[in-house]
Design a protein around this motif. Structure first.
Motif, short mmCIF file in Angstrom:
data_model
loop_
_atom_site.label_atom_id
_atom_site.label_comp_id
_atom_site.label_asym_id
_atom_site.label_seq_id
_atom_site.Cartn_x
_atom_site.Cartn_y
_atom_site.Cartn_z
N GLY A 324 0.79 -1.11 0.07
CA GLY A 324 0.03 -0.01 -0.08
C GLY A 324 0.81 1.38 0.13
N SER A 326 0.02 5.66 0.82
CA SER A 326 -0.93 6.42 1.28
C SER A 326 -0.15 8.04 1.51
N ASN A 328 -1.16 11.38 3.83
CA ASN A 328 -1.87 11.88 4.79
C ASN A 328 -1.43 13.30 5.65
N ARG A 338 3.25 7.42 3.15
CA ARG A 338 3.63 6.25 3.80
C ARG A 338 3.55 4.98 2.65
N GLU A 356 7.46 -1.03 6.82
CA GLU A 356 6.46 0.16 6.87
C GLU A 356 7.69 1.44 6.68
N ASP A 358 7.75 5.64 6.42
CA ASP A 358 7.16 7.30 6.38
C ASP A 358 8.01 8.21 5.88
#
Length: 661
Positions: A324, A326, A328, A338, A356, A358
């Protein structure tokens, strides 16, 4: 007259927050927002191609609740926006409403009720000819909506006269020990509503099953209506069956996940007392395995040779890979990107690996801001990279291995309340033991090397610790708890003899509880308390990212994130060695989808190693709005600081999914 009351239909729905606006030329039509203002009863415009109609309900006595009951039961009313093409179709639709509308009145306890439906003045009857009604409807084609009137005379409300509950085996009434009156609940003199009688049947059946009668069933429900006396006698006949424990537990459907892993999340054992709650808890526990998408638990329809009830756990696996990306924005981190990747069955044992990352635009602590591209500097970029690995059910036991790693460059603050800059690398490995679906403990090893800087100075540190923690969660819903407790507590020593440059002992605890005042949980009182302590070093020796801060959406609402605590040079907040937080909420449902939540928060961080209530506690109060969906409540909180300082805004607004705690 002898009959069985019909079961009232139950409709469960969840509406998503949608505001739909249709624009046609200069005309704009805004559809009802959140369903708060009702809906239009205007029929479609008259045309030659169809027969739109208008339904009105005329209830003797003008009872609004009975009118609503009839509208809910009426197909004619529900399909009023879907105009039939012919008069025959409209007449058939109206005639088909007679039986369900009369059933609805009987179900409400009005067993002498009478009902009439006429279409454009032509009356309809059960099984009668519809020709006159169809012809009357056709006269309105292309002219106006066909008028349809439903006339109801409910008559007197019948009451219960005698309630008997019989054991199908002994033909005798159950004793108050076997079936307490509080379970039956309905009493002579109460309205003879079918919904209440059905609810009593369900309660009694649930009682038998909850007392380890897994094969309990209803043999018959025999209501007898006395029209002259306007009363009803009802007899329930149950076959509770034998008391039986759980038997053998089988797992099926797991093609790539070992059955031993699934079995480790089943906490009932053969011989344990049967209960529906244990079945529900098992379903919830097995569903927590990331590699599984669905869980079905099936009970055998008969006991085995040992007099036990076999249980079958049927699972379905989900696709193993997830990726995924994203973008934000938050008031804490600012804009961020992210990306994440996850494998839910890495080595064929339901192992989960998640990566993950960021990318953050960090706030500045010097009072300046990035307003244009040319203002940007590389130091304004921050980031976090995390890797987590879970190996559940080590060797088929209830022990899990969790390994986490993180590299971060971060900065907080950016306002008059201060902040800090941090860079660190962290690695943790723990073993978690699951004692049950509600209680677990874990312990392991943690290493962290980093650097922090704030107005107190720069701290370069290396920590080696042995953190241990426990978790207890008996709540009923993860995002909207209405009953139970949530407790987390952790102890983490970082002693110098293991190589730590900061010799400290960190303790944290958080507890929340939820109490519903009614069965439907329309009024819930929720409370939370949080504590923290760091013993050993002075405040300046503790890395800034390890100190305690209060304020923000998960702490004391109304104050900026991490803006509460001891202050240092220039009056900037530098964090503390201890923490106290408390919250109290009254969660009140106004409708099935709308609720309000008045709340009070209090808390602060302290310079001492234990919270000092001689120091000031910051308090806030506010009101929240909840919109309840199938996923969880959408939360909008407005909070005002009651100990407002220079720089504090009059109110703060918080939006998220799920309750505040």
């Amino acid at each position: 007259m002898r009959f069985l009351p019909r079961r009232d239909p139950v409709s469960l729905s969840a509406r998503i927050l949608v505001c739909l606006i249709a624009l046609t030329g200069t005309e704009a039509k805004a559809f009802d927002f959140l369903g708060l203002f009702g809906s239009s009863d205007q029929p479609p415009a008259a045309s030659q191609a169809a027969l739109p109609y208008m339904v009105t309900f005329d209830v003797e006595g003008g009872s609004r609740s009975l009118t609503n009951l009839l509208q809910d039961a009426s197909t004619l009313y529900r399909l009023r926006a879907d105009a039939p093409v012919e008069g025959d179709s409209l007449a058939w639709r109206a005639q088909a409403d007679l039986a369900p509308l009369l059933d609805a009145l009987w179900g409400a306890g009005f067993y002498n009720a009478t009902l009439e439906i006429d279409v454009a003045g032509a009356p309809l009857s059960f099984g009668g000819d519809i020709t006159a009604a169809a012809r009357a409807a056709e006269r309105y084609r292309g002219v106006s909506a066909v008028p349809i009137k439903v006339r109801a005379n409910p008559g007197p409300l019948f009451s219960l006269r005698q309630i008997r509950v019989i054991d199908a085996g002994t033909k005798e009434s159950f004793s108050s020990t076997d079936l307490p009156p509080s379970v039956i609940e309905v009493e002579p003199g109460a309205p003879a509503r079918s919904a209440d009688l059905k609810a009593a049947e369900v309660r009694m059946l649930d009682h038998f099953r909850a007392t380890s009668h897994p094969l309990a069933k209803t043999v018959a429900v025999e209501p007898v209506v006395d029209h002259a006396a306007k009363t009803m006698d009802v007899t329930y006949i149950f076959a509770p069956g034998p008391v039986a424990p759980f038997g053998e537990i089988s797992v099926s459907g797991s093609q790539n996940v070992p059955a031993s892993v699934v079995r480790s999340f089943v906490y009932v054992e053969p011989g344990d007392p049967y209960s529906p709650k244990a079945i529900a808890d098992t379903r919830k526990s097995v569903a927590s395995i990331p590699a599984l998408s669905s869980v079905r638990i099936r009970e055998a329809d008969h006991l085995d040779s040992l007099g036990q009830l076999p249980i079958f756990v049927e699972v379905t696996e989900r696709k193993p890979r997830l990726v995924g990306l994203s973008a934000n924005y938050s008031t804490v981190d600012g804009p961020a990107l992210r990306a994440y990747w996850e494998h839910r069955n890495l080595f064929g044992g339901a192992e989960r690996l998640r990566l993950e990352s960021d990318l953050l635009l960090l706030p500045r602590n010097d009072g300046t801001h990035v307003k244009r591209i040319k203002d940007f500097d590389r130091s304004d970029l921050g980031g976090r990279f995390r890797a987590s690995f879970l190996k559940p059910a080590l060797y088929g036991t209830r022990n899990d291995l969790l390994i986490d790693g993180q590299i971060a460059r971060d900065r907080t603050g950016g306002d008059r309340f201060g902040g800090y800059t941090t860079r660190f690398a962290d690695g943790t490995a723990v073993i978690r033991n699951r004692f049950s679906d509600t209680f677990s403990v874990q312990a392991g090893l943690q290493l962290q090397k980093g650097q922090t800087s704030d107005v107190l100075g720069e701290v370069d540190y290396f920590l080696v610790g042995t953190p241990a923690s426990l978790t207890y969660d008996s709540t009923d819903r993860p995002l909207d708890p209405t009953r139970g407790w949530r407790i987390t507590a952790s102890l983490a020593p970082y002693p110098a003899f293991l190589g730590s440059t900061v010799n400290m002992f960190v303790a944290k605890g958080n507890a929340s509880t939820y109490y519903a005042f009614d069965e439907e949980a329309r009024f819930v009182l929720a409370g939370r308390i949080g504590l923290g302590s760091i013993a050993g070093p002075s405040l300046a020796e503790i890395p800034a990212n390890w100190r305690f801060y209060a304020g923000g959406g998960g702490s004391v609402r109304g104050y900026r994130y991490q803006s509460l605590g001891p202050t240092g040079p220039f009056g900037l907040v530098v964090g503390g060695r201890s923490l106290f937080e408390a919250s109290l909420e009254a969660r009140i449902k106004i409708t099935d989808t709308i609720g309000i939540v008045p709340f009070v928060d209090a808390g602060n961080a302290f310079d001492s190693a234990a919270p000092s209530f001689d120091d000031k506690l910051f308090v806030s109060a506010g009101l929240g709005l909840r919109y309840y969906t199938a996923i969880g409540p959408i939360r909008l909180d407005v909070a005002a600081p009651l100990n407002r300082r220079d720089g504090d805004k009059p109110v703060a607004i918080y939006v998220s999914i799920g309750q505040a705690f």
